[in-house]
Enzyme design. Structure first.
Site, PDB file in Angstrom:
ATOM      1  N   ARG A 217       0.071  45.246  22.174  1.00 36.10           N
ATOM      2  CA  ARG A 217       1.216  44.782  23.566  1.00 36.10           C
ATOM      3  C   ARG A 217       1.222  45.428  25.046  1.00 36.10           C
ATOM      4  NH1 ARG A 217       4.905  46.874  27.374  1.00 36.10           N
ATOM      5  NH2 ARG A 217       4.818  48.259  26.092  1.00 36.10           N
ATOM      6  N   ASP A 218       1.236  46.771  25.161  1.00 36.41           N
ATOM      7  CA  ASP A 218       0.497  47.401  26.603  1.00 36.41           C
ATOM      8  C   ASP A 218      -0.511  47.383  26.630  1.00 36.41           C
ATOM      9  OD1 ASP A 218       1.034  49.235  28.700  1.00 36.41           O
ATOM     10  OD2 ASP A 218       2.500  49.791  28.377  1.00 36.41           O
TER      11      ASP A 218
ATOM     12  N   HIS B  24       6.609  57.868  26.693  1.00 39.33           N
ATOM     13  CA  HIS B  24       5.777  56.660  27.499  1.00 39.33           C
ATOM     14  C   HIS B  24       4.970  57.106  28.335  1.00 39.33           C
ATOM     15  CE1 HIS B  24       4.941  52.610  27.123  1.00 39.33           C
ATOM     16  NE2 HIS B  24       4.552  52.405  28.390  1.00 39.33           N
TER      17      HIS B  24
ATOM     18  N   HIS C  29       1.478  56.824  30.871  1.00 44.02           N
ATOM     19  CA  HIS C  29       0.511  56.608  31.283  1.00 44.02           C
ATOM     20  C   HIS C  29       0.033  57.505  32.106  1.00 44.02           C
ATOM     21  CE1 HIS C  29       0.820  52.587  30.874  1.00 44.02           C
ATOM     22  NE2 HIS C  29       2.245  52.091  29.994  1.00 44.02           N
TER      23      HIS C  29
ATOM     24  N   CYS D 187       1.199  48.175  32.994  1.00 44.35           N
ATOM     25  CA  CYS D 187       1.825  46.742  33.631  1.00 44.35           C
ATOM     26  C   CYS D 187       1.661  45.753  34.203  1.00 44.35           C
ATOM     27  CB  CYS D 187       3.269  46.993  33.818  1.00 44.35           C
ATOM     28  SG  CYS D 187       5.116  46.456  34.522  1.00 44.35           S
TER      29      CYS D 187
ATOM     30  N   ASN E   5      -2.333  53.144  28.811  1.00 42.72           N
ATOM     31  CA  ASN E   5      -1.748  54.728  27.761  1.00 42.72           C
ATOM     32  C   ASN E   5      -2.310  56.048  27.978  1.00 42.72           C
ATOM     33  OD1 ASN E   5      -0.748  51.409  27.949  1.00 42.72           O
ATOM     34  ND2 ASN E   5       1.308  52.879  27.609  1.00 42.72           N
TER      35      ASN E   5
HETATM   36  P1  HMG Z   1      11.845  33.433  35.584  1.00 38.56           P
HETATM   37  O1  HMG Z   1      10.871  32.376  36.316  1.00 38.56           O
HETATM   38  O2  HMG Z   1      12.778  34.068  36.800  1.00 38.56           O
HETATM   39  O3  HMG Z   1      12.910  32.998  34.408  1.00 38.56           O
HETATM   40  O4  HMG Z   1      10.868  35.225  34.940  1.00 38.56           O
HETATM   41  P2  HMG Z   1      14.373  31.695  34.788  1.00 38.56           P
HETATM   42  O5  HMG Z   1      14.908  32.787  33.614  1.00 38.56           O
HETATM   43  O6  HMG Z   1      14.139  30.841  35.240  1.00 38.56           O
HETATM   44  O7  HMG Z   1      13.150  30.929  33.712  1.00 38.56           O
HETATM   45  C1  HMG Z   1      11.819  29.759  34.083  1.00 38.56           C
HETATM   46  C2  HMG Z   1      11.520  29.644  32.909  1.00 38.56           C
HETATM   47  O8  HMG Z   1      10.703  30.373  32.103  1.00 38.56           O
HETATM   48  C3  HMG Z   1      11.682  28.848  32.400  1.00 38.56           C
HETATM   49  O9  HMG Z   1      11.555  27.891  32.164  1.00 38.56           O
HETATM   50  C4  HMG Z   1      12.038  29.533  30.963  1.00 38.56           C
HETATM   51  O10 HMG Z   1      12.832  28.753  29.610  1.00 38.56           O
HETATM   52  C5  HMG Z   1      11.264  30.351  30.677  1.00 38.56           C
HETATM   53  P3  HMG Z   1      10.843  26.161  31.827  1.00 38.56           P
HETATM   54  O11 HMG Z   1      12.235  25.413  32.119  1.00 38.56           O
HETATM   55  O12 HMG Z   1      10.814  26.241  33.408  1.00 38.56           O
HETATM   56  O13 HMG Z   1      10.512  25.436  31.143  1.00 38.56           O
HETATM   57  N1  HMG Z   1      11.500  31.684  30.809  1.00 38.56           N
HETATM   58  C6  HMG Z   1      10.636  31.920  29.214  1.00 38.56           C
HETATM   59  N2  HMG Z   1       9.715  31.651  28.838  1.00 38.56           N
HETATM   60  C7  HMG Z   1       8.891  32.623  27.218  1.00 38.56           C
HETATM   61  N3  HMG Z   1       9.827  33.779  26.724  1.00 38.56           N
HETATM   62  C8  HMG Z   1      10.727  33.685  27.726  1.00 38.56           C
HETATM   63  C9  HMG Z   1      11.107  33.470  29.228  1.00 38.56           C
HETATM   64  N4  HMG Z   1      11.410  33.563  29.752  1.00 38.56           N
HETATM   65  C10 HMG Z   1      12.260  32.294  30.670  1.00 38.56           C
HETATM   66  N5  HMG Z   1      11.065  35.511  27.310  1.00 38.56           N
HETATM   67  C11 HMG Z   1      10.641  36.840  33.072  1.00 38.56           C
HETATM   68  C12 HMG Z   1      11.893  36.053  34.304  1.00 38.56           C
HETATM   69  C13 HMG Z   1      11.988  37.384  32.778  1.00 38.56           C
HETATM   70  C14 HMG Z   1      10.926  35.355  31.566  1.00 38.56           C
HETATM   71  C15 HMG Z   1       9.421  37.023  33.779  1.00 38.56           C
HETATM   72  O14 HMG Z   1       9.481  37.850  35.021  1.00 38.56           O
HETATM   73  C16 HMG Z   1       8.932  37.765  32.048  1.00 38.56           C
HETATM   74  O15 HMG Z   1       8.330  36.988  31.376  1.00 38.56           O
HETATM   75  N6  HMG Z   1       8.691  38.858  32.571  1.00 38.56           N
HETATM   76  C17 HMG Z   1       7.923  39.874  31.545  1.00 38.56           C
HETATM   77  C18 HMG Z   1       6.823  40.568  32.342  1.00 38.56           C
HETATM   78  C19 HMG Z   1       6.112  41.597  31.567  1.00 38.56           C
HETATM   79  O16 HMG Z   1       6.393  40.702  30.540  1.00 38.56           O
HETATM   80  N7  HMG Z   1       6.200  42.850  31.698  1.00 38.56           N
HETATM   81  C20 HMG Z   1       5.415  43.485  31.160  1.00 38.56           C
HETATM   82  C21 HMG Z   1       6.069  44.285  30.039  1.00 38.56           C
HETATM   83  S1  HMG Z   1       7.390  46.084  30.525  1.00 38.56           S
HETATM   84  C22 HMG Z   1       5.878  47.040  30.836  1.00 38.56           C
HETATM   85  O17 HMG Z   1       5.022  46.724  30.725  1.00 38.56           O
HETATM   86  C23 HMG Z   1       6.284  48.475  30.454  1.00 38.56           C
HETATM   87  C24 HMG Z   1       7.065  48.884  29.478  1.00 38.56           C
HETATM   88  O18 HMG Z   1       5.278  49.729  29.053  1.00 38.56           O
HETATM   89  C25 HMG Z   1       7.452  50.659  30.101  1.00 38.56           C
HETATM   90  C26 HMG Z   1       6.488  51.096  30.248  1.00 38.56           C
HETATM   91  O19 HMG Z   1       5.483  51.788  31.208  1.00 38.56           O
HETATM   92  O20 HMG Z   1       6.810  51.400  32.079  1.00 38.56           O
HETATM   93  C27 HMG Z   1       7.509  48.880  28.591  1.00 38.56           C
HETATM   94 MG    MG Z   2       3.776  50.565  29.560  1.00 37.44          MG
END
Ligand code: HMG
Ligand code: MG
Length: 301
Positions: free
Chosen positions: A17-18, A208, A210, A241, A250
């Site tokens: 994933r990450d 966690h 990085h 990210c 990481n």
């Molecule tokens: P948005 O554009 O604001 O979403 O994105 P929305 O609610 O306005 O919806 C727009 C469209 O997206 C809609 O579809 C929704 O159905 C769809 P449409 O009607 O246009 O066809 N949608 C989705 N589709 C699939 N799965 C979903 C989903 N939600 C809405 N869950 C959203 C908001 C949260 C979706 C977007 O910002 C996003 O996907 N962000 C994820 C970012 C990400 O993955 N970041 C990396 C992970 S975090 C990380 O790495 C940190 C960590 O490792 C710890 C650390 O190191 O800090 C964990």
């Molecule tokens: Mg991370």
């Protein structure tokens, strides 16, 4: 210096994933499946498999449903990430029973990562966590920018503790507390994790780190001293990210396992098999593997 160390540590492998989410070129789904199988063969018992996020925001995770369908395994804990209701609805369409929700302490980071303020995310997630617990899911909360934010700078540790407390009150089983951009130093890691241990004695606590500034191993040692015995790491040191500029990979699973095993702390991970798992995914990556253990030992494979 007196070392207070556990006899055993749990490694949560976040490579699928990450590790992969920041890769620009799509890693074929079949390769991801083989990578996950290889990681399990190496002895990893808790893994983040994928994330149910928007495929427009993170195209690399667009095969999440297929990965979950093929990679669930009853002998390991298999996490999928989900940031919102839509993500949770997608989780409900699978047989997965462990979910990781994620939120940033920094409001600006949360806005860039999830398109909501931290408060808005929490308002959405609290009833979701209750619902997940009622349905019997294991719930992990990933706390991003717990130390530093790429947009807001140093994070007030009282804010991190407060957000963690909200998740604990909401009923999560685990807090995974992240140094998202790899800026924390061991004194900061020791202080925050000591405070978390004291404040939340009944919650699983995971660190966690990085490795942007090559301080992840030092921070892990400091966290061990603070009583932490769960670490998120990524095979090959992959990761970062896409919405946190400056976030490198990481802590690499192989360097962490090497250090811990040499310190007579059991991890259950076989380093040779771990290198074999890295070899499955390596040809599909945009960057070389630069962990120390890999550099010293991969040629022998
Ligand atoms: P948005 O554009 O604001 O979403 O994105 P929305 O609610 O306005 O919806 C727009 C469209 O997206 C809609 O579809 C929704 O159905 C769809 P449409 O009607 O246009 O066809 N949608 C989705 N589709 C699939 N799965 C979903 C989903 N939600 C809405 N869950 C959203 C908001 C949260 C979706 C977007 O910002 C996003 O996907 N962000 C994820 C970012 C990400 O993955 N970041 C990396 C992970 S975090 C990380 O790495 C940190 C960590 O490792 C710890 C650390 O190191 O800090 C964990
Ligand atoms: Mg991370």
């Amino acid at each position: 210096m007196t070392f207070h160390l556990p006899k055993k540590v749990t490694i949560i492998e976040v490579g699928p994933r990450d590790g992969l989410q920041n890769e620009k070129a799509f890693v074929p789904t079949e390769i991801k499946k083989q990578f996950i199988a290889g990681l399990r063969t190496a002895g990893l018992k808790e893994l983040e498999l994928t994330s149910f996020v928007s495929p427009k925001w993170v195209p690399q995770m667009s095969d999440a449903a297929e990965i979950v369908e093929h990679c669930l395994d009853p002998d390991t804990r298999n996490f999928v990430l989900a940031p919102n209701r839509r993500g949770i609805d997608r989780v409900y369409m699978t047989d997965c029973n462990a979910v990781a929700v994620f939120v940033g302490v920094s409001n600006t980071f949360n806005q860039k990562n999830i398109n909501k303020s931290t408060e808005e995310s929490m308002a959405e997630l609290k009833p979701i966590i209750k619902e997940l617990k009622e349905k019997g899911y294991f719930v992990r909360a990933c706390i991003s920018t717990a130390f530093y934010c790429p947009y807001e700078g140093k994070i007030n540790q009282a804010s991190t503790l407060k957000l963690c407390g909200e998740f604990v009150d909401a009923g999560v089983d685990e807090l995974s507390v992240a140094d998202t951009i790899g800026m924390a130093v061991p004194t900061e890691a020791y202080t925050l994790f000591s405070q978390l241990k004291w404040a939340f004695p009944d919650t699983l606590l995971t660190a966690h780190f990085h490795d942007t500034r090559k301080l992840a191993l030092s921070n892990i040692l400091a966290s061990l001293q603070a009583g932490i015995d769960r670490f998120d790491t990524s095979a090959g040191g992959l990761g970062g990210c896409p919405f946190a500029p400056g976030a490198a990979g990481n802590a690499s699973t192989e360097d962490v396992v090497y250090m811990l095993e040499r310190m007579e702390i059991q991890t259950g991970v076989d380093l040779t098999k771990l290198l074999e798992a890295i070899e499955i995914v390596r040809p599909h990556l945009s960057r070389p593997i630069d962990s120390t253990y890999y550099r010293l030992h991969a040629a022998a494979l």
